[in-house]
Design a protein around this motif. Structure first.
Motif, short mmCIF file in Angstrom:
data_model
loop_
_atom_site.label_atom_id
_atom_site.label_comp_id
_atom_site.label_asym_id
_atom_site.label_seq_id
_atom_site.Cartn_x
_atom_site.Cartn_y
_atom_site.Cartn_z
N THR A 198 3.83 49.89 79.76
CA THR A 198 2.76 49.34 80.38
C THR A 198 1.49 50.01 80.69
O THR A 198 0.69 49.88 81.55
CB THR A 198 3.19 48.75 81.84
OG1 THR A 198 3.56 49.56 82.70
CG2 THR A 198 4.45 47.74 81.80
N THR A 199 1.40 51.21 80.12
CA THR A 199 0.51 52.35 80.12
C THR A 199 -1.03 51.57 79.83
O THR A 199 -1.90 51.92 80.70
CB THR A 199 0.80 53.46 79.41
OG1 THR A 199 2.17 53.83 79.49
CG2 THR A 199 -0.57 54.58 79.67
N ASN A 200 -1.08 50.82 78.88
CA ASN A 200 -2.75 50.61 78.54
C ASN A 200 -2.79 49.35 79.54
O ASN A 200 -4.08 49.63 80.03
CB ASN A 200 -2.63 50.21 76.93
CG ASN A 200 -2.56 51.14 76.03
OD1 ASN A 200 -2.96 52.25 76.42
ND2 ASN A 200 -1.92 51.13 75.01
N THR A 201 -2.41 48.56 79.42
CA THR A 201 -2.64 47.23 80.46
C THR A 201 -1.48 46.32 80.87
O THR A 201 -0.55 46.14 79.80
CB THR A 201 -3.80 46.20 79.80
OG1 THR A 201 -3.17 45.56 78.61
CG2 THR A 201 -5.03 46.94 79.37
N ILE A 202 -1.29 46.24 81.77
CA ILE A 202 -0.12 45.49 82.22
C ILE A 202 -0.24 43.81 81.52
O ILE A 202 0.87 43.33 81.25
CB ILE A 202 0.07 45.31 83.80
CG1 ILE A 202 0.07 46.90 84.27
CG2 ILE A 202 1.38 44.69 84.26
CD1 ILE A 202 -0.12 47.01 85.70
N GLU A 203 -1.27 43.30 81.72
CA GLU A 203 -1.37 42.00 80.87
C GLU A 203 -1.01 41.89 79.65
O GLU A 203 -0.39 41.12 79.26
CB GLU A 203 -2.84 41.51 81.28
CG GLU A 203 -3.45 41.43 82.65
CD GLU A 203 -3.80 42.67 83.45
OE1 GLU A 203 -3.55 43.64 82.67
OE2 GLU A 203 -4.05 42.49 84.79
N GLY A 204 -1.49 43.22 78.94
CA GLY A 204 -1.18 42.94 77.32
C GLY A 204 0.37 43.15 77.33
O GLY A 204 0.85 42.77 76.46
N ALA A 205 1.09 43.86 78.36
CA ALA A 205 2.49 44.08 77.93
C ALA A 205 3.21 42.80 78.36
O ALA A 205 4.13 42.34 77.77
CB ALA A 205 2.98 45.00 79.26
N ALA A 206 2.42 41.92 79.50
CA ALA A 206 3.06 40.76 79.75
C ALA A 206 2.95 39.64 78.49
O ALA A 206 4.02 38.99 78.36
CB ALA A 206 2.38 40.01 80.70
N ASN A 207 1.79 39.92 77.85
CA ASN A 207 1.89 39.22 76.59
C ASN A 207 2.61 39.33 75.46
O ASN A 207 3.18 38.38 74.65
CB ASN A 207 0.43 38.95 75.96
CG ASN A 207 -0.72 38.53 76.83
OD1 ASN A 207 -0.29 37.58 77.58
ND2 ASN A 207 -1.99 39.13 76.87
N LEU A 208 3.00 40.68 75.39
CA LEU A 208 4.23 41.00 74.36
C LEU A 208 5.46 40.80 74.83
O LEU A 208 6.34 40.17 73.87
CB LEU A 208 4.16 42.71 74.32
CG LEU A 208 2.82 43.32 73.59
CD1 LEU A 208 3.09 44.96 73.61
CD2 LEU A 208 2.88 42.94 72.21
N LEU A 209 5.88 40.59 75.92
CA LEU A 209 7.10 40.33 76.59
C LEU A 209 7.24 38.58 76.52
O LEU A 209 8.48 38.09 76.12
CB LEU A 209 7.35 40.80 77.87
CG LEU A 209 8.63 40.29 78.62
CD1 LEU A 209 9.81 41.00 77.87
CD2 LEU A 209 8.81 40.95 80.13
N ALA A 210 6.08 37.76 76.55
CA ALA A 210 6.18 36.57 76.65
C ALA A 210 7.17 35.78 75.75
O ALA A 210 7.91 34.92 75.84
CB ALA A 210 4.87 35.89 76.80
N PRO A 211 6.64 36.10 74.47
CA PRO A 211 7.55 35.51 73.37
C PRO A 211 9.06 35.60 73.33
O PRO A 211 9.90 34.68 73.04
CB PRO A 211 7.02 36.06 71.96
CG PRO A 211 5.66 36.40 72.38
CD PRO A 211 5.83 36.81 73.90
N LEU A 212 9.44 37.04 73.99
CA LEU A 212 10.64 37.29 74.16
C LEU A 212 11.51 36.34 74.97
O LEU A 212 12.69 35.63 74.74
CB LEU A 212 11.16 38.74 74.37
CG LEU A 212 12.33 39.13 74.66
CD1 LEU A 212 13.41 38.94 73.35
CD2 LEU A 212 12.35 40.71 75.21
N LEU A 213 10.81 36.02 76.11
CA LEU A 213 11.65 35.06 77.36
C LEU A 213 11.46 33.68 76.56
O LEU A 213 12.75 32.89 77.04
CB LEU A 213 10.54 35.42 78.33
CG LEU A 213 10.44 36.72 79.12
CD1 LEU A 213 9.86 36.50 80.37
CD2 LEU A 213 11.73 37.37 79.24
N ILE A 214 10.60 33.52 75.85
CA ILE A 214 10.69 31.93 75.44
C ILE A 214 11.85 31.71 74.54
O ILE A 214 12.70 30.79 74.68
CB ILE A 214 9.53 31.50 74.66
CG1 ILE A 214 8.06 31.63 75.76
CG2 ILE A 214 9.52 30.34 74.14
CD1 ILE A 214 6.51 31.31 75.20
N SER A 215 12.05 32.84 73.63
CA SER A 215 13.13 32.64 72.70
C SER A 215 14.56 32.67 73.38
O SER A 215 15.51 31.81 72.93
CB SER A 215 12.89 33.63 71.68
OG SER A 215 13.06 35.03 72.05
#
Length: 227
Positions: free
Chosen positions: A205-222
């Motif tokens: 989450t170093t760069n942006t927390i929002e960006g990290a959330a966007n990376l995690l979102a597809p994993l949670l959906i699957s």
């Protein structure tokens, strides 16, 4: 719809755990679990006595709160995912969570996420985080949720216009104690999951927390749609 996925999100203070859960928890069918919202006020007040006890709640109270929440949510047909903000906080709480899930939600998948970032970023975030006592009516007057400031006034809440305050736990002395406790418990938390055959995903989450959330979102959906 039935409970399909539980996502424990743990990591060092100021890594962005609460911001992650706020971003991800806004989707339909998801709920956010914060331990401090489900324990008696007297148990919560005891956590503010000293840096060593900051945020610490006894295992019996923890187990009862988590069991009650998971059981109730399992019976809610509108919920398929629970995001656990800053939980578990110890190896013992990992064991409790796995045992509770086995008993109350045996078909539910668990996907633990460890938020990670560098020490410089953690300290910088801790120095700049603010909370709003008016928007978050914390039972012991120690709000935790990050508040946004108005563009023209860095100390005015964008939601209510009230005065923002630094988060109590981010003071240098308390932040140091919280960071040390995380380093002392992190390996045990990871081992608790991996020894039970549950892999831990590390999320930077170093760069942006929002960006990290966007990376995690597809994993949670699957994960929540393939059970």
């Amino acid at each position: 719809m039935a409970l399909r996925l539980i996502v424990p999100i743990f990591g060092p203070p100021a890594a962005g755990k609460t911001t992650l859960t706020l971003h991800l928890g806004s989707e339909p069918g998801r709920r956010i679990f914060r331990l401090r919202e489900h324990v008696p006020t007297e148990a919560l007040a005891a956590t503010a006595i000293s840096p060593e006890r900051l945020g610490w709640i006894d295992e019996f109270t923890v187990g009862r709160a988590v069991r009650s929440y998971v059981t109730a949510t399992q019976g809610d047909s509108m919920v398929h995912t629970i995001l656990m903000d800053n939980f578990p906080g110890s190896r013992g709480q990992v064991d409790q969570l796995l045992a509770i899930m086995l008993a109350a939600a045996p078909g539910c998948r668990i996907e633990p996420i460890e938020a990670i970032t560098d020490a410089k970023t953690l300290k910088q975030r801790a120095r700049t985080r603010k909370v709003c006592h008016r928007c978050e009516r914390d039972p012991i007057h120690d709000p935790r949720l990050p508040a946004l400031a108005q563009e023209d006034d860095p100390w005015a809440c964008v939601r209510c216009g009230g005065l923002l305050h630094p988060r109590r736990g981010d003071s240098p002395r308390l932040f140091k104690a919280r960071l040390q406790r995380y380093h002392e418990t992190a390996a045990g938390i990871r081992d608790g999951f991996t020894s039970a055959g549950v892999p831990v995903t590390q999320l930077d989450t170093t760069n942006t927390i929002e960006g990290a959330a966007n990376l995690l979102a597809p994993l949670l959906i699957s994960r929540s749609s393939t059970l």
